[in-house]
Design an enzyme around this catalytic site. Structure first.
Site, PDB file in Angstrom:
ATOM      1  NE  ARG A 167      -2.244  -1.212   3.393  1.00  0.00           N
ATOM      2  CZ  ARG A 167      -2.661  -1.856   4.455  1.00  0.00           C
ATOM      3  NH1 ARG A 167      -3.834  -2.429   4.451  1.00  0.00           N
ATOM      4  NH2 ARG A 167      -1.942  -1.918   5.545  1.00  0.00           N
TER       5      ARG A 167
ATOM      6  CD  GLU B  80       2.268  -5.465  15.490  1.00  0.00           C
ATOM      7  OE1 GLU B  80       1.431  -5.766  14.628  1.00  0.00           O
ATOM      8  OE2 GLU B  80       3.298  -4.823  15.235  1.00  0.00           O
TER       9      GLU B  80
END
Length: 157
Positions: free
Chosen positions: A44, A81
């Site tokens: 993106r 994460e």
């Protein structure tokens, strides 16, 4: 849903307005930029960087996940994460001292953006700013950038 830029990309007037706003910000903030660097694991950032670079009349350089770029590369691994990842840039993408703005669509925890900054540091480029469309402020990703200037067009709590 606040981090989905698909509707923005689908609407040519909205997308043009986005690039206008980012261009206006960069022109007002920096008299000289050598490159826009598109940082992305999921592509993106590549949708925003090239049209912005073209508007500014400058080049665009790629920062990709490991194994996606040809030729000699510089790489850095960083924590996510949910594990680890690696980013790469071509070793000759920028010259020492060149001024770069790193662009992506979203800043969450800041790990990917910090890794992109580290790559630029290794190539001895000057990161003028990290620029994103959307910042998820509760995740405090911009705090990880420390002294590197940061700009987000939209912030969501």
């Amino acid at each position: 849903l606040c981090s989905d830029i698909s509707p923005l990309l689908k609407d040519p007037v909205a997308f043009r307005t986005l690039i206008d706003l980012l261009e206006d910000h960069l022109r007002a903030s920096f008299p000289k930029i050598d490159y826009i660097a598109g940082e992305c694991l999921d592509s993106r950032g590549f949708l925003i960087g090239p049209p912005l670079a073209q508007r500014l009349g400058i080049g665009f350089v790629l920062i990709r996940k490991k194994g996606k770029l040809p030729g000699p590369t510089e790489s850095v691994s960083y924590a996510l994460e949910y594990g680890k990842a690696e980013l790469e840039i071509q070793s000759d993408a920028v010259e020492p001292g060149q001024k770069v703005v790193i662009v992506d669509d979203l800043l969450a925890t800041g790990g990917t953006m910090c890794a992109a900054c580290e790559l630029m540091k290794r190539l001895k480029a000057e990161v003028l700013e990290c620029l994103v469309v959307i910042e998820l402020t509760p995740l405090k990703g911009s705090e990880k950038l420390k002294s590197i200037p940061f700009y987000s067009l939209l912030q969501f709590d």
